[in-house]
Enzyme design. Structure first.
Site, PDB file in Angstrom:
ATOM      1  N   GLU A 118       7.688  -7.104   5.157  1.00  0.00           N
ATOM      2  CA  GLU A 118       6.900  -5.899   4.926  1.00  0.00           C
ATOM      3  C   GLU A 118       5.757  -5.845   5.932  1.00  0.00           C
ATOM      4  OE1 GLU A 118       5.270  -2.596   3.995  1.00  0.00           O
ATOM      5  OE2 GLU A 118       7.045  -3.147   2.806  1.00  0.00           O
ATOM      6  N   ILE A 119       5.546  -4.676   6.519  1.00  0.00           N
ATOM      7  CA  ILE A 119       4.547  -4.567   7.582  1.00  0.00           C
ATOM      8  C   ILE A 119       3.138  -4.314   7.051  1.00  0.00           C
ATOM      9  CG2 ILE A 119       4.740  -2.077   7.982  1.00  0.00           C
ATOM     10  CD1 ILE A 119       4.704  -2.735  11.011  1.00  0.00           C
ATOM     11  N   THR A 154       9.679  -6.144  11.941  1.00  0.00           N
ATOM     12  CA  THR A 154      11.062  -6.410  12.337  1.00  0.00           C
ATOM     13  C   THR A 154      11.553  -5.456  13.420  1.00  0.00           C
ATOM     14  OG1 THR A 154      11.874  -5.007  10.545  1.00  0.00           O
ATOM     15  CG2 THR A 154      11.629  -7.356  10.086  1.00  0.00           C
ATOM     16  N   CYS A 173      16.137  -0.292   2.453  1.00  0.00           N
ATOM     17  CA  CYS A 173      16.015   0.547   1.262  1.00  0.00           C
ATOM     18  C   CYS A 173      14.874   1.558   1.402  1.00  0.00           C
ATOM     19  CB  CYS A 173      15.782  -0.316   0.031  1.00  0.00           C
ATOM     20  SG  CYS A 173      17.096  -1.503  -0.280  1.00  0.00           S
ATOM     21  N   ASP A 176      11.044   4.715   5.875  1.00  0.00           N
ATOM     22  CA  ASP A 176      10.267   5.905   6.239  1.00  0.00           C
ATOM     23  C   ASP A 176      11.166   6.867   7.017  1.00  0.00           C
ATOM     24  OD1 ASP A 176       8.456   7.763   7.322  1.00  0.00           O
ATOM     25  OD2 ASP A 176       6.853   6.270   7.370  1.00  0.00           O
ATOM     26  N   GLU A 253      10.869   2.617  -5.045  1.00  0.00           N
ATOM     27  CA  GLU A 253      11.169   3.969  -4.564  1.00  0.00           C
ATOM     28  C   GLU A 253      12.376   4.547  -5.305  1.00  0.00           C
ATOM     29  OE1 GLU A 253       9.752   6.136  -2.473  1.00  0.00           O
ATOM     30  OE2 GLU A 253       8.035   4.793  -2.340  1.00  0.00           O
TER      31      GLU A 253
END
Length: 278
Positions: A118-119, A154, A173, A176, A253
């Site tokens: 996760e960024i 990534t 999944c 954006d 989400e």
């Protein structure tokens, strides 16, 4: 005497997160103290110099190899040595969000090491605290010891984390959608990125994609189908895959789409065997 100002929302979030850094806590973290804007710069830098320099042992302490490696296996990273695991990471959830899929996959794939990437820094911290609490709640078993989360970009550095043909499953999944055409270069699926997915994936491995944006679904399907290293999985096989069923309902989400009675679009792609050299 000046009146003391009440703490700001930011101060409350920082105080809460600092209080949850203890090792023995088993209370699950609360999302509202880890909020961060939905978008993050996809071109920022967070990566090891190479897979050999990544210390996975700090993320998977229950899987640290007990035997001492030989001198040729020791890799120096700064002044410390990278500790090896007794197995490789084989499953990656890229853009794992708040970790719903990670937590759901842990008992379904008990022999696999699963990493969430996760960024967003505060979201990463939430997932790490969530996993820590779950491990403490299940301290008498190895449940949730096989999942971890790290902050990573990534889109730029996937091969810095994984060796060639290492992964068997990659999950993308609800990425954006980057609706504007000038932003399509920031989408998580592209000819270049698909080649990187192909590099780190073992032949026969599966890339799982899901979105509630039909245009993005078509984009991802088109780019994977056009790539020579991937072939779309048939609907019958897809419907029988337990990971697809889990992916449909366990991400945050996905649950939001469910509440809003939206539609989910799924497509899976198998990594093909590379052709022999002529």
């Amino acid at each position: 005497m000046a009146l003391q100002q009440p703490p700001t929302k930011r101060q409350k979030r920082e105080e809460y997160r600092n209080a949850h850094k203890g090792e023995g806590l088993d209370e699950l973290p609360k999302k509202r103290f880890y909020r961060q804007r939905a978008h993050a710069n996809p071109f920022s830098d967070h990566h090891p110099a190479s897979p050999a320099l990544m210390d996975w042992a700090s993320h998977y302490p229950a899987y640290v190899a007990t035997s001492q490696p030989g001198p040729e296996q020791l890799v120096e990273a700064s002044t410390s040595e990278v500790r090896s695991l007794d197995r490789e990471i084989t499953v990656a959830d890229i853009g794992c969000g708040f970790g719903g899929l990670l937590v759901a996959l842990a008992p379904k794939l008990p022999e696999e090491l699963i990493i969430g990437m996760e960024i967003r820094m505060q979201v990463t911290e939430f997932v790490q605290d969530r996993i820590k609490a779950l491990r403490n709640q299940n301290s008498t078993s190895r449940l949730y010891q096989n999942i971890a989360c790290l902050r990573a970009n990534t889109m730029k550095f996937l091969p810095n984390f994984f060796c060639k043909a290492q992964l068997t499953k990659i999950f993308l999944c609800f990425p954006d959608p980057h609706f504007k055409a000038r932003k399509h270069k920031a989408r998580i699926v592209s000819p270049t990125l698909n080649s990187e997915y192909a590099f780190v994936m073992k032949p026969g491995g599966i890339v799982y994609t899901i979105t509630d944006v039909e245009d993005l679904h078509k984009w991802m399907a088109q780019h994977f189908e056009e790539h020579p290293s991937f072939q779309r999985v048939g609907k019958d096989e897809e419907s029988e895959d337990d990971c697809v069923a889990t992916m449909m309902v366990e991400t945050e989400e996905g649950k939001k789409v469910e509440r809003n009675k939206g539609e989910k679009f799924v497509a899976c792609f198998r990594r093909l065997q590379d052709p022999p050299w002529p």
